[in-house]
Design a protein around this motif. Structure first.
Motif, PDB file in Angstrom:
ATOM      1  N   VAL A 473       0.589  -1.155  -0.051  1.00  0.00           N
ATOM      2  CA  VAL A 473       0.602   0.210  -0.160  1.00  0.00           C
ATOM      3  C   VAL A 473       0.966   1.179  -0.121  1.00  0.00           C
ATOM      4  CG1 VAL A 473      -1.654   0.833   1.537  1.00  0.00           C
ATOM      5  CG2 VAL A 473      -1.893  -1.106   1.308  1.00  0.00           C
ATOM      6  N   GLY A 474       1.787   1.340   0.608  1.00  0.00           N
ATOM      7  CA  GLY A 474       2.577   2.551   1.244  1.00  0.00           C
ATOM      8  C   GLY A 474       3.552   3.101  -0.270  1.00  0.00           C
ATOM      9  N   VAL A 480       2.381   6.799  -6.733  1.00  0.00           N
ATOM     10  CA  VAL A 480       1.022   7.705  -7.489  1.00  0.00           C
ATOM     11  C   VAL A 480       2.090   9.226  -7.161  1.00  0.00           C
ATOM     12  CG1 VAL A 480      -1.062   8.065  -7.250  1.00  0.00           C
ATOM     13  CG2 VAL A 480      -0.462   5.476  -7.464  1.00  0.00           C
ATOM     14  N   ALA A 481       2.019   9.851  -6.109  1.00  0.00           N
ATOM     15  CA  ALA A 481       2.536  10.475  -5.622  1.00  0.00           C
ATOM     16  C   ALA A 481       4.080  11.345  -6.525  1.00  0.00           C
ATOM     17  CB  ALA A 481       3.249  11.023  -3.492  1.00  0.00           C
ATOM     18  N   MET A 482       4.778  10.335  -6.900  1.00  0.00           N
ATOM     19  CA  MET A 482       6.146  10.426  -7.518  1.00  0.00           C
ATOM     20  C   MET A 482       5.598  10.877  -8.802  1.00  0.00           C
ATOM     21  SD  MET A 482       9.678   8.449  -6.807  1.00  0.00           S
ATOM     22  CE  MET A 482       9.358   7.221  -6.148  1.00  0.00           C
ATOM     23  N   VAL A 493       7.489  11.210   0.408  1.00  0.00           N
ATOM     24  CA  VAL A 493       8.830  11.181   1.237  1.00  0.00           C
ATOM     25  C   VAL A 493       7.825  10.707   2.091  1.00  0.00           C
ATOM     26  CG1 VAL A 493      10.333  10.889   3.929  1.00  0.00           C
ATOM     27  CG2 VAL A 493      10.161  11.601   0.136  1.00  0.00           C
ATOM     28  N   ALA A 494       6.848  11.710   2.757  1.00  0.00           N
ATOM     29  CA  ALA A 494       6.251  11.675   3.821  1.00  0.00           C
ATOM     30  C   ALA A 494       4.815  10.329   3.701  1.00  0.00           C
ATOM     31  CB  ALA A 494       5.092  12.784   3.802  1.00  0.00           C
TER      32      ALA A 494
ATOM     33  N   ILE B 133      13.979  12.067   5.693  1.00  0.00           N
ATOM     34  CA  ILE B 133      14.269  10.302   6.428  1.00  0.00           C
ATOM     35  C   ILE B 133      15.601  10.491   5.985  1.00  0.00           C
ATOM     36  CG2 ILE B 133      11.727  10.247   6.947  1.00  0.00           C
ATOM     37  CD1 ILE B 133      12.275   7.640   4.476  1.00  0.00           C
ATOM     38  N   MET B 134      16.281  11.083   5.112  1.00  0.00           N
ATOM     39  CA  MET B 134      18.306  10.754   4.842  1.00  0.00           C
ATOM     40  C   MET B 134      18.946  10.388   6.451  1.00  0.00           C
ATOM     41  SD  MET B 134      20.421  12.225   2.808  1.00  0.00           S
ATOM     42  CE  MET B 134      22.117  12.406   2.884  1.00  0.00           C
ATOM     43  N   PRO B 135      19.810   9.326   6.263  1.00  0.00           N
ATOM     44  CA  PRO B 135      20.773   9.039   7.611  1.00  0.00           C
ATOM     45  C   PRO B 135      21.255  10.760   8.015  1.00  0.00           C
ATOM     46  CG  PRO B 135      21.013   7.154   6.064  1.00  0.00           C
ATOM     47  CD  PRO B 135      19.910   8.787   5.183  1.00  0.00           C
TER      48      PRO B 135
END
Lengths: 550, 200
Positions: A473-474, A480-482, A493-494, B133-135
């Motif tokens: 799902v994620g 889709v967001a990209m 990312v979020a 979220i990059m280290p």
């Protein structure tokens, strides 16, 4: 016509021709059933006898009773042939134990590294003071440890245990295989150390530096040679389908590793195609055939019935051999590679439906009316789960290669979920089942706490379920967001964050199941626990009869 | 014997076909591509930086292959034109990547030329990109007393307020961090690609 179309057509026609030549040479009449070949795994008179060394006494009786409803059990199995099997098992016992013990060590190490890496994706400032603990290295330690350490060791142990049984011939030169195993594990340990310290060849699945890879390659050769020698000097006429899958897989992985790690040959874009040729073939021509071959042995053996259609299983083998090797290019869709290459790989990915459906129809036919036996047999549960997941992951893989779907899922966590569906839900679960079946015969000792096998199964099954659903799902939302130019990259990312956290939850359950498994294995190997049914590892053959159930 | 031969030869033919299609043919096809004159080989510092990139597994989250418009809005995000085989003529190992947990980096040098930004971002990505979220990579830096650093002639990095170390201390990049940034700055394939010769 330009060269691209010519080459595409050429490769396709060639593989189709090759496929038909081999089918033809194998069976003049493909539809004529061959029950004799399918029954090779049983001793004379053994059909109808269920067999699960991992089951507790009560379960074993229930299993036999439930199976007998569908046809009377035969008379006693031929004692001479059972003696052959005992001799075959004894010849491989020590190497098998060694491989499985190594496998379990790497499983624990690899899944712990995987869990920490997973947590790092939503806690990026956690454990970041040391270079070896950074995500990029720890993730690779995880991959190397589970792929080469766990799956490869467990698969080698299983092959070495299965072949002498199937060929009714003691394993020749077991010491060589152990030397090979020692070299392979030296290579894995050195490779993981190298990766953690920053020495890496830098390509996915091929990170182990080639200098260390030499150990692994020599190790494979030392295992392949005794296996081939045993094969040529076998006592049975028919090669059971498991032998086809496992021996071919052994040859394939040795050559794949050799070509993939060849230093100084590959550069730039061409190196990328080689990289994915290797990366996908490790799954397709090593993990998959080994696990499919294992299901073809264990599943019929447990329920005491031969597989429904032997010829269908052989068809599955040759189609897998010819189609799976060429699917790696879909990892480079849209990349700077020749267009025909991705197209070829997409075509062959779709062709993979054939072996998968052949396998699934066969297994469904074999299990028809006997599904309830899984209630009594822990090994059968693992095998059925793995078989079902093979169907799911392969169908998903075929669909995923299509351009429309690949455009969304490419570069996202969706692919990671798919990889775990194949490597864990299918391959690893089958290997778990195989270890549960094999070890009582290897150590001549029962699993001391049968309940823990059930605990292990459910922790692992629920864990991988959460893991797979979360990333699927994620990953899809991320893709889709990209693809939406109106949304910033940071949105992609979020949107994954809650799913990455769920992935860590699933991973925790999986690691917990492995700890249960390893603890149980240790208890068994150290003779700790309540049940004592047989003698020690190198017992006299007469005393072995207790576990062999005569 | 018949069966063993079938097994071994069939398995080898199958693998041979796959190898021909996925290894040999691409080799033949891209063997002769010439890099554009604007693409320079990596300097030794950049190559060292590239090794740091490999050693720390940057490739597992960053691709280096912007795609064509019909496959994604990579160009709209400023990641550059679709790449071609000649763009990778000096790349060994290849770093095309397979994940975009972070953005594509093939043209990061053109998009973000600032050395200070890169150093600060490596030290603490969230100081520059909220929600990243990059280290963080503290092990590529040293935290020192300001006086000591000055005495040794180090060049501390500048960090946004609130992200620096304690008062009186400065953050000094290690040689690895400096090399890595040189490599990142060198990533620039914005030169135009000549269209392929029309087919006859």
């Amino acid at each position: 016509m330009d060269s691209a179309i010519l080459s595409l057509a050429g490769a396709f026609v060639l593989s189709i021709i090759g496929l038909f030549v081999f089918i033809w040479s194998l069976r003049k009449g493909l539809l004529v059933e061959n029950p004799a070949a399918a029954s090779v795994i049983f001793a004379r008179g053994e059909i109808g006898h269920t067999d699960d060394p991992a089951a507790a006494d009560g379960e074993r009786r229930s299993l036999q009773a439930a199976a007998s409803e569908h046809g009377s059990a035969g008379h006693g199995a031929d004692a001479g042939e059972l003696q052959d099997r005992v001799a075959a098992d004894r010849s491989s016992a020590f190497p098998v134990f060694m491989f499985i013990a190594f496998a379990l060590f790497w499983l624990i190490l690899g899944s712990a590294a995987g869990l920490v890496s997973s947590i790092k994706l939503h806690e990026p400032d956690w454990l970041n003071q040391q270079a070896w603990m950074t995500f990029g290295r720890l993730r690779t330690v995880h991959l190397t440890a589970v792929l080469y350490g766990w799956i490869t060791n467990a698969a080698l142990g299983m092959i070495l245990w299965l072949l002498p049984r199937l060929l009714r011939t003691p394993l020749h030169a077991p010491v060589w295989t152990m030397l090979g195993g020692a070299l392979i594990n030296t290579g894995i340990a050195a490779g993981i150390g190298a990766i953690a310290s920053g020495w890496s060849d830098g390509m996915e699945y091929l990170e182990i530096p080639w200098q260390i890879g030499i150990f692994i390659l020599v190790g494979f050769v030392l295992i392949v040679l005794p296996v081939l020698y045993t094969l040529v000097n076998r006592k049975v006429e028919h090669l059971y389908v498991t032998v086809w899958y496992t021996v071919a897989a052994l040859l394939w992985i040795s050559l794949l590793f050799l070509v993939g790690k060849m230093p100084g040959v590959h550069t730039g874009v061409q190196q990328a195609t080689t990289n994915w040729w290797y990366g996908h073939n490790v799954l397709g021509l090593w993990f998959t055939p080994v696990s499919v071959g294992a299901i073809y042995y264990f599943l019929p053996k447990i329920i005491g019935r031969p597989v429904r259609s032997y010829n269908l299983s052989i068809l599955g083998f040759w189609t897998l051999a010819f189609f799976y090797g060429q699917v790696g290019g879909h990892h480079l869709i849209g990349g700077p590679v020749p267009g025909w290459l991705t197209t070829l790989s997409i075509v062959q990915s779709m062709m993979m439906v054939i072996p998968v459906v052949a396998f699934s129809i066969n297994m469904a036919g074999t299990m028809k009316g006997r599904m309830h036996l899984a209630r009594y047999s822990p090994t059968l549960r693992f095998m059925m789960f793995g078989g079902a997941m093979y169907f799911l992951s392969s169908i998903q893989g075929s669909l995923e290669s299509l351009r429309s779907m690949n455009a969304v899922t490419h570069f996202t966590h969706y692919t990671v979920g798919h990889a775990h569906l194949g490597a864990y839900a299918f391959v690893t679960m089958v290997l778990f089942g195989a270890v549960y079946f094999m070890m009582p015969r290897v150590l001549n000792w029962e699993w001391p706490f049968p309940r823990l096998i059930t605990v292990h199964f459910w922790l692992a099954a629920v864990g991988i379920g959460i893991y797979f659903v979360a990333l699927t799902v994620g990953g899809w939302l991320q893709g889709v967001a990209m693809l939406d130019p109106a949304r910033t990259f940071m949105e992609s990312v979020a949107v994954t964050l809650p799913y990455l956290q769920w992935r860590s939850v699933g991973g925790t359950l999986m690691l917990a199941s492995h700890l249960v498994f390893a603890g149980h294995f240790l208890a068994m190997a150290l003779r700790f626990g309540p049940q004592r049914t047989g003698a020690a590892l190198f017992a006299h053959s007469r005393e072995l009869e207790v576990v062999y159930g005569k | 014997m018949e069966n063993e031969l079938k097994l071994a030869s069939g398995a080898m033919v199958a693998l041979g076909v796959a190898t021909a299609a996925l290894v040999v043919m691409p080799y033949v096809e891209v063997r002769d591509v010439k890099p554009a004159p604007q693409l320079k080989p990596y300097t030794s510092a950049e190559q060292r930086g590239r090794n740091v990139y490999v050693a720390n597994g940057c490739v597992y989250c960053h691709t280096q292959q912007p795609r064509d418009r019909n496959l994604g809005p990579d160009a709209d995000r400023g990641w550059g034109r679709a790449s071609v085989p000649a763009d990778y003529a000096y790349d060994k190992p290849h770093l095309l990547g397979s994940m975009r947990t972070g953005p594509d980096l093939l043209n990061i040098g053109a998009r973000q030329p600032s050395r200070d930004w890169h150093l600060g971002h490596l030290y603490q990505p969230r100081a520059y990109v909220p929600g990243s979220i990059m280290p963080s990579y503290p092990y590529l830096f040293q935290v020192k007393d300001a006086a000591e650093a000055k005495q040794e002639g180090d060049q501390p990095i500048t960090l946004p307020p609130g992200y620096g170390p304690m008062v009186g201390q400065v953050v000094v990049p290690t040689p690895e961090a400096l090399d890595l940034v040189k490599y990142l700055q060198s990533l620039d394939r914005t030169y135009p690609v000549l269209p392929p010769e029309p087919k006859s």
